[in-house]
Write a protein that holds these residues in place. Sequence first.
Motif, PDB file in Angstrom:
ATOM      1  N   PRO A 269      40.547  44.956  57.098  1.00  0.00           N
ATOM      2  CA  PRO A 269      40.150  45.560  58.380  1.00  0.00           C
ATOM      3  C   PRO A 269      40.295  47.081  58.397  1.00  0.00           C
ATOM      4  O   PRO A 269      39.602  47.760  59.156  1.00  0.00           O
ATOM      5  N   LYS A 270      41.174  47.631  57.553  1.00  0.00           N
ATOM      6  CA  LYS A 270      41.327  49.082  57.517  1.00  0.00           C
ATOM      7  C   LYS A 270      40.091  49.759  56.932  1.00  0.00           C
ATOM      8  O   LYS A 270      39.672  50.818  57.396  1.00  0.00           O
ATOM      9  N   VAL A 271      39.508  49.136  55.903  1.00  0.00           N
ATOM     10  CA  VAL A 271      38.277  49.680  55.324  1.00  0.00           C
ATOM     11  C   VAL A 271      37.115  49.460  56.281  1.00  0.00           C
ATOM     12  O   VAL A 271      36.265  50.342  56.465  1.00  0.00           O
ATOM     13  N   VAL A 272      37.068  48.293  56.888  1.00  0.00           N
ATOM     14  CA  VAL A 272      36.017  47.983  57.857  1.00  0.00           C
ATOM     15  C   VAL A 272      36.017  49.017  58.982  1.00  0.00           C
ATOM     16  O   VAL A 272      34.961  49.529  59.376  1.00  0.00           O
ATOM     17  N   GLN A 273      37.176  49.329  59.491  1.00  0.00           N
ATOM     18  CA  GLN A 273      37.280  50.274  60.602  1.00  0.00           C
ATOM     19  C   GLN A 273      36.734  51.653  60.225  1.00  0.00           C
ATOM     20  O   GLN A 273      36.048  52.299  61.017  1.00  0.00           O
ATOM     21  N   VAL A 274      37.014  52.084  59.004  1.00  0.00           N
ATOM     22  CA  VAL A 274      36.574  53.407  58.564  1.00  0.00           C
ATOM     23  C   VAL A 274      35.052  53.479  58.433  1.00  0.00           C
ATOM     24  O   VAL A 274      34.434  54.506  58.748  1.00  0.00           O
ATOM     25  N   LEU A 275      34.409  52.384  58.003  1.00  0.00           N
ATOM     26  CA  LEU A 275      32.983  52.422  57.673  1.00  0.00           C
ATOM     27  C   LEU A 275      32.079  51.691  58.653  1.00  0.00           C
ATOM     28  O   LEU A 275      30.858  51.668  58.461  1.00  0.00           O
ATOM     29  N   GLN A 276      32.650  51.077  59.700  1.00  0.00           N
ATOM     30  CA  GLN A 276      31.817  50.286  60.600  1.00  0.00           C
ATOM     31  C   GLN A 276      30.695  51.109  61.238  1.00  0.00           C
ATOM     32  O   GLN A 276      29.549  50.653  61.343  1.00  0.00           O
ATOM     33  N   LYS A 277      30.977  52.320  61.657  1.00  0.00           N
ATOM     34  CA  LYS A 277      29.962  53.141  62.312  1.00  0.00           C
ATOM     35  C   LYS A 277      28.816  53.458  61.363  1.00  0.00           C
ATOM     36  O   LYS A 277      27.634  53.375  61.751  1.00  0.00           O
ATOM     37  N   ASP A 278      29.129  53.806  60.117  1.00  0.00           N
ATOM     38  CA  ASP A 278      28.090  54.069  59.127  1.00  0.00           C
ATOM     39  C   ASP A 278      27.237  52.823  58.906  1.00  0.00           C
ATOM     40  O   ASP A 278      26.005  52.889  58.837  1.00  0.00           O
ATOM     41  N   HIS A 279      27.912  51.697  58.782  1.00  0.00           N
ATOM     42  CA  HIS A 279      27.211  50.430  58.570  1.00  0.00           C
ATOM     43  C   HIS A 279      26.270  50.122  59.733  1.00  0.00           C
ATOM     44  O   HIS A 279      25.096  49.758  59.525  1.00  0.00           O
ATOM     45  N   ASP A 280      26.747  50.268  60.950  1.00  0.00           N
ATOM     46  CA  ASP A 280      25.924  49.981  62.126  1.00  0.00           C
ATOM     47  C   ASP A 280      24.695  50.897  62.170  1.00  0.00           C
ATOM     48  O   ASP A 280      23.596  50.465  62.531  1.00  0.00           O
ATOM     49  N   THR A 281      24.892  52.149  61.800  1.00  0.00           N
ATOM     50  CA  THR A 281      23.779  53.098  61.775  1.00  0.00           C
ATOM     51  C   THR A 281      22.695  52.638  60.808  1.00  0.00           C
ATOM     52  O   THR A 281      21.500  52.664  61.122  1.00  0.00           O
ATOM     53  N   VAL A 282      23.114  52.187  59.632  1.00  0.00           N
ATOM     54  CA  VAL A 282      22.157  51.778  58.605  1.00  0.00           C
ATOM     55  C   VAL A 282      21.490  50.451  58.973  1.00  0.00           C
ATOM     56  O   VAL A 282      20.287  50.266  58.746  1.00  0.00           O
ATOM     57  N   VAL A 283      22.240  49.529  59.555  1.00  0.00           N
ATOM     58  CA  VAL A 283      21.638  48.273  60.015  1.00  0.00           C
ATOM     59  C   VAL A 283      20.539  48.561  61.043  1.00  0.00           C
ATOM     60  O   VAL A 283      19.449  47.973  61.005  1.00  0.00           O
ATOM     61  N   GLY A 284      20.803  49.482  61.956  1.00  0.00           N
ATOM     62  CA  GLY A 284      19.794  49.857  62.934  1.00  0.00           C
ATOM     63  C   GLY A 284      18.573  50.477  62.289  1.00  0.00           C
ATOM     64  O   GLY A 284      17.426  50.181  62.669  1.00  0.00           O
ATOM     65  N   TYR A 285      18.800  51.321  61.278  1.00  0.00           N
ATOM     66  CA  TYR A 285      17.697  51.978  60.585  1.00  0.00           C
ATOM     67  C   TYR A 285      16.814  50.966  59.852  1.00  0.00           C
ATOM     68  O   TYR A 285      15.575  50.976  60.006  1.00  0.00           O
ATOM     69  N   VAL A 286      17.400  50.075  59.078  1.00  0.00           N
ATOM     70  CA  VAL A 286      16.592  49.176  58.252  1.00  0.00           C
ATOM     71  C   VAL A 286      15.882  48.110  59.084  1.00  0.00           C
ATOM     72  O   VAL A 286      14.902  47.518  58.628  1.00  0.00           O
ATOM     73  N   ASN A 287      16.348  47.863  60.296  1.00  0.00           N
ATOM     74  CA  ASN A 287      15.717  46.858  61.139  1.00  0.00           C
ATOM     75  C   ASN A 287      14.706  47.438  62.131  1.00  0.00           C
ATOM     76  O   ASN A 287      14.126  46.695  62.923  1.00  0.00           O
ATOM     77  N   SER A 288      14.494  48.731  62.063  1.00  0.00           N
ATOM     78  CA  SER A 288      13.546  49.357  62.978  1.00  0.00           C
ATOM     79  C   SER A 288      12.111  48.986  62.591  1.00  0.00           C
ATOM     80  O   SER A 288      11.741  48.964  61.415  1.00  0.00           O
ATOM     81  N   LYS A 289      11.296  48.677  63.589  1.00  0.00           N
ATOM     82  CA  LYS A 289       9.906  48.284  63.363  1.00  0.00           C
ATOM     83  C   LYS A 289       9.060  49.501  63.024  1.00  0.00           C
ATOM     84  O   LYS A 289       9.136  50.535  63.673  1.00  0.00           O
ATOM     85  N   ILE A 290       8.215  49.366  61.967  1.00  0.00           N
ATOM     86  CA  ILE A 290       7.333  50.471  61.589  1.00  0.00           C
ATOM     87  C   ILE A 290       5.870  50.057  61.561  1.00  0.00           C
ATOM     88  O   ILE A 290       4.990  50.894  61.343  1.00  0.00           O
ATOM     89  N   GLY A 291       5.567  48.764  61.756  1.00  0.00           N
ATOM     90  CA  GLY A 291       4.185  48.318  61.754  1.00  0.00           C
ATOM     91  C   GLY A 291       4.095  46.810  61.815  1.00  0.00           C
ATOM     92  O   GLY A 291       5.074  46.127  62.148  1.00  0.00           O
ATOM     93  N   THR A 292       2.908  46.275  61.495  1.00  0.00           N
ATOM     94  CA  THR A 292       2.692  44.832  61.471  1.00  0.00           C
ATOM     95  C   THR A 292       1.995  44.443  60.177  1.00  0.00           C
ATOM     96  O   THR A 292       1.434  45.292  59.464  1.00  0.00           O
ATOM     97  N   CYS A 293       2.029  43.146  59.867  1.00  0.00           N
ATOM     98  CA  CYS A 293       1.347  42.622  58.678  1.00  0.00           C
ATOM     99  C   CYS A 293       0.493  41.433  59.105  1.00  0.00           C
ATOM    100  O   CYS A 293       0.958  40.553  59.838  1.00  0.00           O
ATOM    101  N   LYS A 294      -0.760  41.387  58.631  1.00  0.00           N
ATOM    102  CA  LYS A 294      -1.682  40.328  59.050  1.00  0.00           C
ATOM    103  C   LYS A 294      -1.347  38.985  58.424  1.00  0.00           C
ATOM    104  O   LYS A 294      -1.652  37.937  58.991  1.00  0.00           O
ATOM    105  N   GLU A 295      -0.761  39.034  57.222  1.00  0.00           N
ATOM    106  CA  GLU A 295      -0.499  37.796  56.486  1.00  0.00           C
ATOM    107  C   GLU A 295       0.786  37.961  55.686  1.00  0.00           C
ATOM    108  O   GLU A 295       1.020  39.013  55.091  1.00  0.00           O
ATOM    109  N   ALA A 296       1.624  36.957  55.689  1.00  0.00           N
ATOM    110  CA  ALA A 296       2.899  37.040  54.970  1.00  0.00           C
ATOM    111  C   ALA A 296       2.670  37.264  53.474  1.00  0.00           C
ATOM    112  O   ALA A 296       1.732  36.718  52.884  1.00  0.00           O
TER     113      ALA A 296
END
Length: 614
Positions: free
Chosen positions: A355-382
Amino acid sequence: MNDNGRTTMSRRTAIGGAAALAAAGFSAAPAHAGGGHGHGKTVRLSVLGTTDLHGNVFNWDYFKNAEYDDAAHNDIGLAKISTLVTAFRERVAKDRHAPRPLLVDAGDTIQGTPLAYYFAKIEPITGGHTHPMAAAMNKIGYDAAALGNHEFNYGLDILRRFQRQLKFPLLGANAQDWTTGLPVFPPYVLKRVHVPGRAPITVGILGLTNPGIAIWDKATVENKIKFGGIVELAKLWVPRVRKAGADVVIVSAHSGMDLSSSYGDTLPVPENASVLMAETVPGIDAVLVGHAHQEIPERIVTNKVTGEQVLLTEPLKWGMRLSVIDLDLKHSRGRWKVVGRHSQVLNANTVAADPKVVQVLQKDHDTVVGYVNSKIGTCKEAMSAATAPWEDTAALDFINFVQGDAVAKALAGTPQAELPVLSIAAPFNRAAAIPAGDVSVRDVAGLYIFDNTLVAVTMTGAQVKAYLEFSAQYFKAVSGTGPFPSSAVTNAPTPTAPNGTPDYNYDVMGGLTKPLTYQIDLAKPVGARIVELAHGGVAVADDQQFVLAVNNYRQSGGGNFPHVSKAPVVYNRQVEIRQLMIDYVTATGEVDPAAFHTGDWALVSGGAPIVVNP
């Protein structure tokens, strides 16, 4: 973690101390015959080791937006490694005669996950932010780390800033100034380890990195840093470490165990040479091995010069394992000498995140999770890369289309503008998929998991065919049309890949404005498998000229593909391929596989299509 990336402790019960070590597979090695610990004849010094962490702090798969899991149910990340390290330190602390353990890493630290990418490219640490890997490793309390080849992927400015952020030395004795040959990183560090009631032990930790950096990151290091051979520089520096006062010499080497080189004979020194070093360089007691992503708990070799035994160990990648090296030392004639050696690996999937390491890096992790899950477009077919190694897929055609399109636009108005553009892509990640509907950064990034940049060269038709023939050695020879399981067809062993050719060293080639069509006949011998090679329906002539879009790893010699490393370069703007793909989706707002996917190549046997099952 939950499905939003927030860390929880639900997956593992938080245990510590002896219980954590026992659960991780720890087995206390017997003391060397002839003495016990403490005030007896021997003292045990433990050295803990990690390698190939590749930007992993949390047990999280950013591309899947879920906890990491694989077929063996491994867990990853420094947060779990920290729990194991803490438990081991607590165990040793209970023995009032035992010296404190050391903690060392063998390189490839700052590249490999969106967490690492974000703080190199989106919010670079050169702007003042502490790199997540530096923050985590400082919190855990490392004593030293060796440079890995991927440390150079983001350029020297990022690497030097990362180095300054560490509270321990980043070692690389064979990273040498281009002109003077002097090391440009500390070659070694001496650690004076207190032994209660006894003379201190001086431990020398020598760091060596992979010579392949000269090829793989040529654009970054050429005319600045050169890289001597692992064995050659160990022969130079191990005696110096001993002369400086080291009782014990540990080498942290970012070089696999057994001799092999993905770059063939492009360099005069091998890529993987740790065992050769241990066998031929006197004065080494133990080697923490990195680079090969293998789990080797213990290997003992005999030095051919001295007859002394040398211990080698390699923990599994991404923080899946922690190596434990136990060295029994005897004090005689004013010096400590290793008289016994043993190593093992501990499994990180048995413990909860610290939990000590988690506490230090949680904010960075949350920032990156938000970034990689941001929508940038659509796809017509999987689109899926699951079958990309053995059949033409839209997923790889997408990579080739984006690469070829970027090169064609950049060459407008140049002498090469009229040449047909081809492109290569490898099935890096079989688990990658872009869904129909909304597309996020992580969907696109999953198709291209490496931080390669785009390069273009000119090649003849004969060279294109030779390139494809080399790539086709990835396949095993089969007779008949199957159906075959994919394991019976792909990842064939070769002299430079005795354990099987990795997916990233198999390239699919496609045309931009006209299709490049070919068949790979697995009934034919290696070197004669490419048949019916045509561009736009016309057989490719040996002297025909093409522009080939490739990644910098391939163009600089990675994989040892023919011709490409010596071909004339006509485009090299240092633009990351993954970012080009993200930018394309962002700019167009839509991915339509029908716009770029055609069935241009196929596996055959005697001209008949082969059926391959996953």
